[in-house]
Design a protein around this motif. Structure first.
Motif, PDB file in Angstrom:
ATOM      1  N   ASP A  14       0.852  -1.172   0.000  1.00 51.02           N
ATOM      2  CA  ASP A  14       0.000   0.000   0.000  1.00 51.02           C
ATOM      3  C   ASP A  14       0.895   1.232   0.000  1.00 51.02           C
ATOM      4  OD1 ASP A  14      -2.782   1.033   2.120  1.00 51.02           O
ATOM      5  OD2 ASP A  14      -1.867   1.937   0.374  1.00 51.02           O
ATOM      6  N   VAL A  91      -3.900   3.184  -2.770  1.00 49.62           N
ATOM      7  CA  VAL A  91      -4.191   4.144  -1.707  1.00 49.62           C
ATOM      8  C   VAL A  91      -5.691   4.309  -1.490  1.00 49.62           C
ATOM      9  CG1 VAL A  91      -2.044   5.381  -2.126  1.00 49.62           C
ATOM     10  CG2 VAL A  91      -4.140   6.150  -3.249  1.00 49.62           C
ATOM     11  N   PHE A 115      -4.647   2.981   7.541  1.00 46.28           N
ATOM     12  CA  PHE A 115      -4.722   4.201   6.744  1.00 46.28           C
ATOM     13  C   PHE A 115      -3.912   5.378   7.283  1.00 46.28           C
ATOM     14  CE2 PHE A 115      -8.904   2.011   6.320  1.00 46.28           C
ATOM     15  CZ  PHE A 115      -8.780   1.636   4.994  1.00 46.28           C
ATOM     16  N   ASN A 118      -1.397   6.606   4.961  1.00 46.07           N
ATOM     17  CA  ASN A 118      -1.867   6.747   3.583  1.00 46.07           C
ATOM     18  C   ASN A 118      -1.692   8.193   3.124  1.00 46.07           C
ATOM     19  OD1 ASN A 118      -3.815   7.165   1.333  1.00 46.07           O
ATOM     20  ND2 ASN A 118      -4.396   5.063   1.771  1.00 46.07           N
TER      21      ASN A 118
END
Length: 537
Positions: A14, A91, A115, A118
Motif C-alpha cells: 500500500d 491508496v 490508513f 496513507n
C-alpha cells in the motif's frame, strides 16, 4: 449472495504505508462484471452527479464520491468536493471497502493502522472520516462504493448507514439501466457508439491544436449481407492508417473518421475508398438482368471553424451523402439527420448524446486540462496516450517534473497546515502558466508533473524557467511571517529512442535529481543546466 467479501492479500505494498491491500477472492469475475457496464472513463452524467450532490448535503460532508475499483485504480464516476478523477488502487479506501460484506466505516483514519500513513490521509484531501456503501452487481460482485468523506473525525450511526446503503442502491439502479441500454445494442451499433465517442474526442483535439479532421460517409444503394458487410469493414481498415476509425451503423452504411486529414487528402481517399467498396459490393448483384450492381454514394466533410461539436460534422456528412448524384432515389435527408438512420439514432440517443457533445463549453471531458490535478496513475495513463500520439503524428512532447525545496524543514518549522497551504498555492501558480491542452499532476505531497503537449525542448525550457521564477518570487507566508519557497525541476522532450512514456519520465527524473544535487532552485534538461544557477534557500 455477495461474492466479494472473501479476500486475499495483494503482494504490492500500500503506497506510503508499507502494507498490503486486500483483493477480493472473486477479483477476475468482479473485473469482468465491471467491464460489462462499459461505464469507465465516460463523461460525467447528471443522473450520477445529482446523487453525489444529494449525498453530500444529506450527510453534511464536503466530499461524496461514486468510486469504481478497476484493476489498478479507483475511478470516480461522479464526485462532489474533489478535483481528481481517479487515484491509484493502492491508496484507495474503497479498495478495502469492496472486500467487506457491509462496506466500510473509518471514523478517524489518523488512528487506523491501515490508513494512518496513507498519502490521502497525510496530504490532500486529508481524509479523517470515511464511510462507503457497496455498489454490488446483480450477480453479486462489488464494483465499488458510494462513499462520504470528511476532513475531521466523526461517528456514523445505524440510521446513517442505512441511508447511505439506500443511496448506493439508487446508484446501482442507474448503473443497471445503463448496462441494459448497452446490452441491447447489436455489434455494429456498439461500433457506432465507440465511433461517436472517438469522434467527439478527436473533434476536441482538432479544435484545440487547429488540426484537420475529416469524416466520410459511404452508402450502398442496397443493404449488404452480413459476410460482405464484414468484408467491406475489414478492407477499409486495411486501406486506412492505424489511427483512422471505421464503423458500420447499418447494412448499407459505412463511416470513416480520417484523423489529421485535410480536405485535399480526404478527397483523394474518398475516390479510392468509394471504388474499393463498390468493387467488393458488386458480387451482391447475382442476377444482373434483374438486380443491377449496387452503387455507392459518398458524403465527405472536413472540420469547419464554425462547428461547435462532432455532431455538426456528422450531420453535414449525412446531408452531403444524400445530395450525392449517385445516391439512390428517395426522400432527402433532413438537415438535422444524424447517426445515419432514425432507428440507430433512437437507440443511441441516451448513450451517445453525452459522448458526441463532450466538447461543449462547461462539460468535463476525459481530458480535464490544467484545471484538474491528476493523480499519479491518471497522469501516466494520459502521458502514454499523448506519447503514442506524438509518435504517430511526429509531434513534439515534453515533460517537466518539479519538487519544492526543503519542504520537510518548512513543515517542521511552521507546521503541516502551512506546508499544505504552500503546496496548494504552488499548484495554482503552475496552473496559471499552462495552456488548456497541458496536464498537471500532483505526483506526491510536494512533487508535480507537467506534461507539455505539442511543445518542444525550447518551449518547455522557457515555461520551466518561468514557473521556477514565479515560485521563487511569490510572497508566501506562514503564521503571518514571510517565507522563501523555491523549486527544483528537470525536464526532457520526446526522443526517437524512447520506447514509451516511462522512458521520458525516467529521463526527467534523472534531470530533477541532478538539479537537487547541484544546489536546488534550478532547472536541468537531460542532465544539463538550462539557466544560470540561482542562489538556493
Amino acid at each position: 449472495m455477495n461474492q466479494g467479501s472473501s479476500t486475499t492479500a495483494d503482494p504490492s505494498p500500500d503506497a506510503g504505508a508499507g502494507r498490503t491491500i486486500p483483493i477480493p477472492s472473486d477479483e477476475a469475475d468482479r473485473l469482468r462484471a465491471l467491464r460489462r457496464y462499459q461505464i469507465l472513463d465516460q463523461p460525467p452524467s447528471q443522473a450520477f452527479d445529482q446523487i453525489t450532490q444529494l449525498t453530500s448535503q444529506l450527510f453534511g460532508v464536503p466530499i461524496a464520491v461514486i468510486s469504481l475499483v478497476d484493476e489498478d485504480r479507483q475511478w470516480f464516476l461522479s464526485r462532489t468536493g474533489l478535483e481528481a478523477r481517479q487515484t491509484d488502487r493502492q491508496v484507495a479506501f474503497c479498495a478495502h471497502a469492496i472486500c467487506e460484506p457491509d462496506g466500510l466505516v473509518v471514523e478517524d483514519a489518523s488512528l487506523d493502522e491501515r490508513f494512518r500513513d496513507n498519502p490521502l490521509v497525510r496530504d490532500d484531501p486529508s481524509i479523517r472520516f470515511y464511510a462507503g456503501a457497496l455498489l454490488t452487481s446483480e450477480d453479486g460482485h462489488n464494483l465499488g462504493t458510494l462513499c462520504v468523506i470528511d476532513r475531521k473525525p466523526r461517528q456514523f450511526n445505524a440510521a446513517e448507514r442505512t441511508l447511505l446503503r439506500n443511496l448506493a442502491q439508487m446508484v446501482m439502479e442507474q448503473l443497471e439501466q445503463h448496462r441494459r441500454h448497452v446490452d441491447i445494442l447489436p455489434e455494429h451499433e456498439r461500433q457506432l457508439f465507440q465511433f461517436l465517442r472517438t469522434g467527439g474526442n478527436e473533434f476536441e483535439r482538432s479544435r484545440r491544436f487547429q488540426r484537420p479532421l475529416s469524416l466520410l460517409q459511404l452508402s450502398f444503394s442496397q443493404p449488404l449481407q452480413e459476410p460482405l458487410r464484414c468484408q467491406v469493414i475489414a478492407r477499409l481498415e486495411r486501406e486506412l492508417r492505424d489511427h483512422d476509425r471505421v464503423a458500420s451503423p447499418a447494412a448499407d452504411r459505412f463511416c470513416v473518421l480520417l484523423i489529421e486529414t485535410d480536405a485535399t487528402e480526404a478527397r483523394r481517399l474518398e475516390e479510392r475508398l468509394r471504388d474499393l467498396v463498390a468493387a467488393i459490393g458488386a458480387p451482391e448483384a447475382t442476377s444482373p438482368e434483374t438486380s443491377p450492381a449496387p452503387t455507392v454514394s459518398a458524403g465527405l466533410t472536413t472540420i469547419d471553424p464554425a462547428d461547435q461539436n462532432f455532431e455538426e460534422l456528422w450531420d453535414r456528412s449525412v446531408l452531403l451523402l444524400h445530395q450525392d448524384p449517385d445516391a439512390p432515389p428517395g426522400p432527402a435527408a433532413p438537415a438535422g439527420a444524424a447517426a445515419g438512420s432514425a432507428p440507430v439514432r433512437t437507440i443511441l440517443q441516451s448513450l451517445a448524446k453525452g459522448l458526441v457533445q463532450q466538447v461543449d463549453p462547461g462539460s468535463d471531458t476525459h481530458r480535464q486540462g490544467p484545471h484538474a490535478l491528476l493523480g499519479r496513475q491518471g497522469f501516466f495513463d494520459a502521458g502514454q496516450q499523448e506519447f503514442e500520439r506524438a509518435r504517430r503524428f511526429c509531434r513534439p512532447l515534453s515533460l517537466l517534473l518539479l519538487d519544492l525545496d526543503h519542504m520537510a524543514l518548512l513543515n517542521e518549522q511552521w507546521g503541516r497546515s502551512s506546508g499544505d497551504s504552500v503546496i496548494a498555492t504552488v499548484a495554482q501558480l503552475i496552473r496559471e502558466e499552462l495552456r488548456d491542452q497541458d496536464l498537471l499532476s500532483q505526483l506526491g505531497g510536494d512533487s508535480f508533473g507537467v506534461l507539455l503537449v505539442e511543445t518542444g525542448a525550447q518551449g518547455a525550457a522557457l515555461l520551466a524557467e518561468r514557473i521556477r521564477t514565479c515560485i521563487a518570487s511569490n510572497n508566501f507566508h506562514a503564521s503571518g511571517m514571510p517565507i522563501f519557497v523555491t523549486a527544483s525541476g528537470g525536464f526532457t522532450s520526446i526522443s526517437e529512442n524512447d520506447a514509451d512514456f516511462t522512458d521520458l519520465f525516467t529521463r526527467a527524473e534523472d534531470s530533477l535529481t541532478l538539479a537537487k544535487q547541484t544546489g536546488r532552485n534550478r532547472i536541468k534538461l537531460n542532465g544539463r543546466p538550462f539557466s544560470r544557477v540561482e542562489k538556493g534557500h
